[in-house]
Design an enzyme around this catalytic site. Structure first.
Site, PDB file in Angstrom:
ATOM      1  N   GLY A 186      -7.431  -1.058  13.935  1.00  0.00           N
ATOM      2  CA  GLY A 186      -6.334  -0.881  12.998  1.00  0.00           C
ATOM      3  C   GLY A 186      -5.675   0.463  13.210  1.00  0.00           C
ATOM      4  O   GLY A 186      -6.348   1.469  13.451  1.00  0.00           O
ATOM      5  N   GLN A 239       5.398   2.020  15.064  1.00  0.00           N
ATOM      6  CA  GLN A 239       4.552   2.588  14.016  1.00  0.00           C
ATOM      7  C   GLN A 239       4.524   4.109  14.092  1.00  0.00           C
ATOM      8  O   GLN A 239       4.493   4.795  13.069  1.00  0.00           O
ATOM      9  CB  GLN A 239       3.137   2.025  14.134  1.00  0.00           C
ATOM     10  N   THR A 253       5.762  -2.320  19.477  1.00  0.00           N
ATOM     11  CA  THR A 253       5.473  -2.269  18.043  1.00  0.00           C
ATOM     12  C   THR A 253       4.597  -1.066  17.711  1.00  0.00           C
ATOM     13  O   THR A 253       4.728  -0.466  16.640  1.00  0.00           O
ATOM     14  CB  THR A 253       4.799  -3.563  17.565  1.00  0.00           C
ATOM     15  N   GLY A 270       6.557  -2.727   2.958  1.00  0.00           N
ATOM     16  CA  GLY A 270       5.530  -2.790   1.932  1.00  0.00           C
ATOM     17  C   GLY A 270       4.990  -1.423   1.586  1.00  0.00           C
ATOM     18  O   GLY A 270       5.112  -0.939   0.480  1.00  0.00           O
ATOM     19  N   PHE A 271       4.337  -0.763   2.568  1.00  0.00           N
ATOM     20  CA  PHE A 271       3.841   0.609   2.424  1.00  0.00           C
ATOM     21  C   PHE A 271       2.773   0.754   1.346  1.00  0.00           C
ATOM     22  O   PHE A 271       2.509   1.856   0.879  1.00  0.00           O
ATOM     23  CB  PHE A 271       4.989   1.575   2.140  1.00  0.00           C
ATOM     24  N   GLU A 296      -1.275   3.045   9.803  1.00  0.00           N
ATOM     25  CA  GLU A 296      -1.105   4.189   8.912  1.00  0.00           C
ATOM     26  C   GLU A 296      -1.486   5.519   9.545  1.00  0.00           C
ATOM     27  O   GLU A 296      -1.217   6.580   8.974  1.00  0.00           O
ATOM     28  CB  GLU A 296      -1.930   3.961   7.645  1.00  0.00           C
ATOM     29  N   ARG A 333      -7.466  -0.688  22.258  1.00  0.00           N
ATOM     30  CA  ARG A 333      -6.504  -1.352  23.129  1.00  0.00           C
ATOM     31  C   ARG A 333      -5.153  -1.461  22.436  1.00  0.00           C
ATOM     32  O   ARG A 333      -5.067  -1.852  21.273  1.00  0.00           O
ATOM     33  CB  ARG A 333      -7.009  -2.751  23.491  1.00  0.00           C
TER      34      ARG A 333
END
Length: 728
Positions: free
Chosen positions: A692, A628, A624, A233-234, A695, A618
């Site tokens: 989050g 990222q 995963t 998506g980005f 990015e 955390r």
């Protein structure tokens, strides 16, 4: 308990489906009787359509219809997340090259594309403007976008700059860049009376539904949007674009389902991009390197039909301790397609800030890491509140030690290996993650069936970041079940509400509701067991029952056990529970250290070694999370060394709308990456201590590369990308 699935490097639960082809992407779902659409796009960038001849296209085999502005009903231009200020095929005005001027429907995609080439369009063209350097209007500050001001003032930056012991004034620039997810944008629209089903490459199924509801004047509950899998998506698939609206309109006119998949070239004009960018930075500091003033003026490309700044200056405003700050974000209207968010939208401004700090460190003779330590802040610079759970200083220490930064050569150009100069650079990484809307709240539901298995439902999306896996881990831990006993169902607006997968908000916003729903379902099953005289746990206080591996146990007598399957089998039906929790916005941080090699005769740049450390609260899944980091480093390499959308300055058309001339990093360009995580739960998080993150790992990489190139060669490149001609 399960021994804690959360935090472990669990393999992706959707991995097998993806590698075997079982995963169905939006363009894969079979829809009986669907026509294939293809867009006819404008050959001019500014002007008006004065005539369209569709007769030859209509006569082409397999063609069912060709629709133009003369055929489509009048639609309402939706607000954000529809980013364009107009809907094509609603009038004759042309605002950019590649704008849709007709849509062809045919039995096969090949027939539709062939027929699209047969549509004859006459234009009244005007001279376009394609670059900030050629702009005919001066930069101006547009209205605030989504209540975000384009001018920020703190203290008296002008006076502090004059009084500063050391001053630095620099300018940086970067070109237009385009998202290029491996999966092209696709829409399949199917009407059933006044009800609409859309299979869409969407980072937000609910946002897509809300945009379509406005455009077509429908209640949202009559629209269902599905996106179970996405091939990247980005940011490109976060907003809703005009091709989606046009496909839905064409399906309604044709009375049949319509599928439209954009070509790679069409993605360069129809789905957003990172805007061309200019940055003017003035920095004041003490001789010890303490920042006293930051004055930043940025200029970004806008269009003549919308005025939104997407290249944000968050880092300049919040990252370092500085009492006097003045930020002004300006734009100039050009005759090119609409820009939008692109993964880590603050990266362009962050490149300038982190490069300027490197320049300041050389000016002062202070190590770049030490300079950043001296300006570290534990206080939110905008609100004055303490930042809880910030461990950026640990990131500097961990990454610098892993990289061996203490062995750095003391002057630029000091290290050469054969024909290559070797340089080391570093930068801080930081990204603001978003909060989901409070109304409606993000909600998850968990159903435990008589087979002892659980189904988790939430209308979030997995854009390749591992959402399926992480939420399955969370639910399995909360229930006390094996991971393979939990099935996550996402990507459907008919499910309990979740927001867009953008702004690194997904894990921060969905983890809490998933955990709460799963714990509520577990408690309901425990209540059934202790109230059931047939259960070995009959009469046991509920708070003395624990769960693990699909079973329920007495906390002090493990022989007294029951299973989810047995309890619900006796109950005669499933148990369902829901959970909702808000989340607040915040920041994740990190540091990146890397090595480059610059060929002395060719000017080519290779990134050969990378070490990172990140503070993301955390860590929910180390595999995963590391993925990222790898993706962020790779993207940063492209940002710094390769990616550059080229416009013909006379026609405002994209010259390189494909992956043969729009260069992106491949495996050979990407070195081994050593990634580390602080892994301390954020005390303010509602997501089990997580923040989050997705990015964050790109933000510092372009500056770190530029800083390393300077260390290698003594040449400071302030205009991205860093290509050979700038180093020879």
């Amino acid at each position: 308990m399960n021994g804690g699935l959360v935090g472990r490097p669990v393999s992706r639960v959707d991995g097998r489906a993806k590698v075997t082809g079982a995963a169905r992407y939006p363009a894969d779902d079979p829809v009986p009787g669907a026509l294939h659409g293809f867009l006819v796009t404008s050959a001019v960038a500014r002007g008006e359509v004065v005539g369209i001849d569709t007769s030859e296209a209509l006569a082409h085999p397999g063609v069912v219809a060709v629709y133009t502005h003369l055929d489509l009903p009048r639609l309402t231009v939706p607000p954000f997340p529809y980013c364009k200020g107009f809907i094509p095929l609603q009038g004759t005005a042309v605002h950019h090259a590649g704008q849709p001027v007709a849509i062809v429907l045919a039995a096969t995609v090949e027939q539709a594309q062939e027929a699209a080439n047969l549509v004859r369009v006459d234009y009244r063209a005007e001279p376009p403007t394609a670059s900030i350097d050629d702009a005919t209007e001066p930069p101006h500050m547009p209205r605030p976008f989504r209540d975000r001001p384009n001018e920020i003032t703190r203290g008296d930056a002008a006076e502090a700059l004059v009084a500063a012991e050391v001053r630095l004034e620099v300018r940086y620039s970067s070109p237009t860049r385009h998202h290029n997810p491996i999966e092209p944008h696709a829409t399949t629209a199917q009407w059933d009376g006044d009800r609409l089903t859309v299979h869409e490459t969407a980072q937000g199924v609910n946002l897509t539904r809300s945009v379509l509801a406005v455009a077509f004047g429908l209640p949202p509950e009559r629209i269902r949007v599905l996106a179970p899998f996405l091939g990247g998506g980005f940011g490109a698939k976060g907003p809703v674009w005009s091709h989606t609206i046009l496909t839905v309109a064409a399906a309604r006119l044709a009375g049949r389902p319509v599928r439209l998949v954009l070509s790679r070239a069409q993605m360069f004009t129809l789905t957003g991009h990172r805007a061309e960018f200019r940055q003017h930075l003035r920095i004041g500091a003490t001789r010890q390197g303490k920042l006293t003033a930051l004055v930043e003026t940025t200029t970004a490309q806008l269009t003549r039909t919308e005025e939104s700044i997407f290249n944000e200056s968050d880092s300049t405003s919040t990252l370092y301790d500085c009492p006097n700050v003045h930020i002004r974000q300006e734009g100039v209207p050009l005759d090119i397609a609409t820009s939008s968010y692109m993964r880590s939208p603050e990266t362009t401004a962050h490149f300038g800030l982190e490069t300027a700090l490197d320049e300041l460190s050389w000016e002062l003779g202070v190590d770049p890491v030490e300079l950043r330590r001296r300006n570290h802040t534990a206080v939110n610079q905008e609100t004055g509140a303490m930042i809880r759970g910030k461990h950026l200083l640990d990131c500097y220490r961990i990454a610098s030690e892993a990289f061996g930064w203490s062995r750095r050569a003391p002057r630029p150009g000091a290290t050469k290996d054969g024909d290559e100069y070797v340089g080391w650079g570093m930068a801080t990484e930081a990204h603001t993650f978003a909060a989901a809307p409070a109304n409606p709240p993000v909600t998850a539901s968990v159903t435990v069936g008589a087979d002892g298995r659980a189904v988790l439902r939430i209308a979030t999306q997995d854009i390749g970041t591992g959402t399926y896996t992480v939420i399955s881990q969370v639910a399995a831990d909360a229930l006390g079940m094996p991971l393979d006993a939990v099935t996550a169902v996402i990507g459907d607006s008919a499910l309990p509400f979740a927001s867009v997968s953008a702004g690194s908000a997904t894990i921060a916003s969905v983890t809490g509701p998933v955990d709460k729903a799963a714990r509520s379902a577990r408690d309901a099953v425990v209540a059934l067991a202790v109230a059931d005289q047939r259960s070995p746990l009959a009469g046991v206080p509920a708070d003395e029952v624990v769960t693990g591996h699909g079973h329920l146990f007495h906390v002090r007598d493990r022989a007294r056990r029951d299973s989810y399957r047995a309890v619900l089998g006796r109950h005669g039906g499933p148990v369902e529970a829901t959970g909702s929790l808000p989340n607040a916005p915040g920041h994740s941080y990190g540091a990146v250290f890397l090595e480059v090699r610059v060929h002395a005769r060719l000017g080519s740049v290779r990134v050969t070694r990378v070490a990172t450390a990140h503070d993301m609260g955390r860590v929910m899944n180390r595999r995963t999370a590391r993925g990222q980091v790898l993706g962020g480093v790779t993207w940063g390499i492209g940002h710094a060394l390769m990616e550059h959308t080229v416009y013909d300055r006379h026609t405002a058309r994209v010259v390189n709308p494909n992956l043969s001339t729009y260069l992106v990093p491949v495996c050979a360009d990407t070195p081994a990456v050593e990634s580390h995580f602080v892994d301390r739960p954020d005390p303010g998080s509602t997501a089990l201590g997580a923040r989050g993150f997705g990015e964050t790992p790109i933000t510092g990489v372009p500056a770190a590369i530029g800083n390393a190139v300077y260390h290698a060669t003594g040449r400071r490149v302030r205009d991205l990308p860093i290509t050979r001609d700038k180093l020879l």
